[in-house]
Design a protein around this motif. Structure first.
Motif, PDB file in Angstrom:
ATOM      1  N   SER A  20      10.111  86.156  54.500  1.00  0.00           N
ATOM      2  CA  SER A  20       9.979  84.768  54.875  1.00  0.00           C
ATOM      3  C   SER A  20      10.595  84.248  56.187  1.00  0.00           C
ATOM      4  O   SER A  20      11.525  84.782  56.408  1.00  0.00           O
ATOM      5  N   ASN A  39      14.273  75.173  54.433  1.00  0.00           N
ATOM      6  CA  ASN A  39      12.728  75.217  54.374  1.00  0.00           C
ATOM      7  C   ASN A  39      12.237  76.329  54.679  1.00  0.00           C
ATOM      8  O   ASN A  39      12.155  76.978  55.616  1.00  0.00           O
ATOM      9  N   TYR A  41       8.885  79.200  55.042  1.00  0.00           N
ATOM     10  CA  TYR A  41       7.723  79.426  55.478  1.00  0.00           C
ATOM     11  C   TYR A  41       7.295  80.753  55.270  1.00  0.00           C
ATOM     12  O   TYR A  41       8.228  81.558  55.293  1.00  0.00           O
ATOM     13  N   LYS A  42       6.103  80.950  55.105  1.00  0.00           N
ATOM     14  CA  LYS A  42       5.484  82.224  54.956  1.00  0.00           C
ATOM     15  C   LYS A  42       6.179  83.350  56.044  1.00  0.00           C
ATOM     16  O   LYS A  42       6.368  84.255  55.821  1.00  0.00           O
ATOM     17  N   ASP A  46       3.518  80.904  60.784  1.00  0.00           N
ATOM     18  CA  ASP A  46       3.003  79.779  59.877  1.00  0.00           C
ATOM     19  C   ASP A  46       3.774  78.453  60.213  1.00  0.00           C
ATOM     20  O   ASP A  46       3.027  77.464  60.376  1.00  0.00           O
ATOM     21  N   PHE A  47       5.013  78.624  60.266  1.00  0.00           N
ATOM     22  CA  PHE A  47       5.808  77.323  60.674  1.00  0.00           C
ATOM     23  C   PHE A  47       5.199  76.801  62.013  1.00  0.00           C
ATOM     24  O   PHE A  47       5.078  75.769  62.173  1.00  0.00           O
ATOM     25  N   GLU A  52       2.463  74.869  55.560  1.00  0.00           N
ATOM     26  CA  GLU A  52       3.019  74.347  54.708  1.00  0.00           C
ATOM     27  C   GLU A  52       4.244  75.055  54.150  1.00  0.00           C
ATOM     28  O   GLU A  52       4.261  76.262  54.184  1.00  0.00           O
ATOM     29  N   MET A  53       5.364  74.429  53.656  1.00  0.00           N
ATOM     30  CA  MET A  53       6.514  75.171  53.336  1.00  0.00           C
ATOM     31  C   MET A  53       6.042  75.744  51.979  1.00  0.00           C
ATOM     32  O   MET A  53       5.326  75.138  51.172  1.00  0.00           O
TER      33      MET A  53
END
Length: 104
Positions: A20, A39, A41-42, A46-47, A52-53
């Motif tokens: 992650s 926070n 994220y995948k 993705d971030f 989405e978180m």
């Protein structure tokens, strides 16, 4: 600031994720205490894409970290990364699988 996490983590759905991207938000309170929000994220892509978180799906304590024992004036990016990695190690992650990452 961010950390690349290559620790496998369980999710509340019973599926493990292999890695992650942990984005760190630093808050300096009026009292001078420093708080770090994590926070998850995948992954970094993705971030960057506005994904989405995934904090609520991960079955691991990603609550905020209070850095009250350290004077804010002595904190820098390297020190904050090291303190966050140490705290995540205390919570059960292998710190050798956490690497400082650029947020850009």
């Amino acid at each position: 600031m961010a950390l690349l996490n290559s620790n496998a983590m369980s999710t509340k759905l019973g599926v493990d994720i292999a890695s992650s991207y942990l984005r760190l938000e630093i808050y300096i309170k009026p009292s001078g205490d420093v708080q770090v929000a994590i926070n998850a994220y995948k992954d970094k892509a993705d971030f960057a894409a506005g994904g989405e978180m995934i904090n609520s799906a991960i079955d691991f304590d990603l609550s905020n970290i209070e850095l009250t024992e350290v004077a804010p004036a002595s904190l820098n990016i390297v020190a904050i990364h090291d303190l966050v990695k140490a705290e995540l190690g205390e919570r059960g992650l292998d710190v050798s699988k956490l690497a400082a990452a650029d947020i850009a």
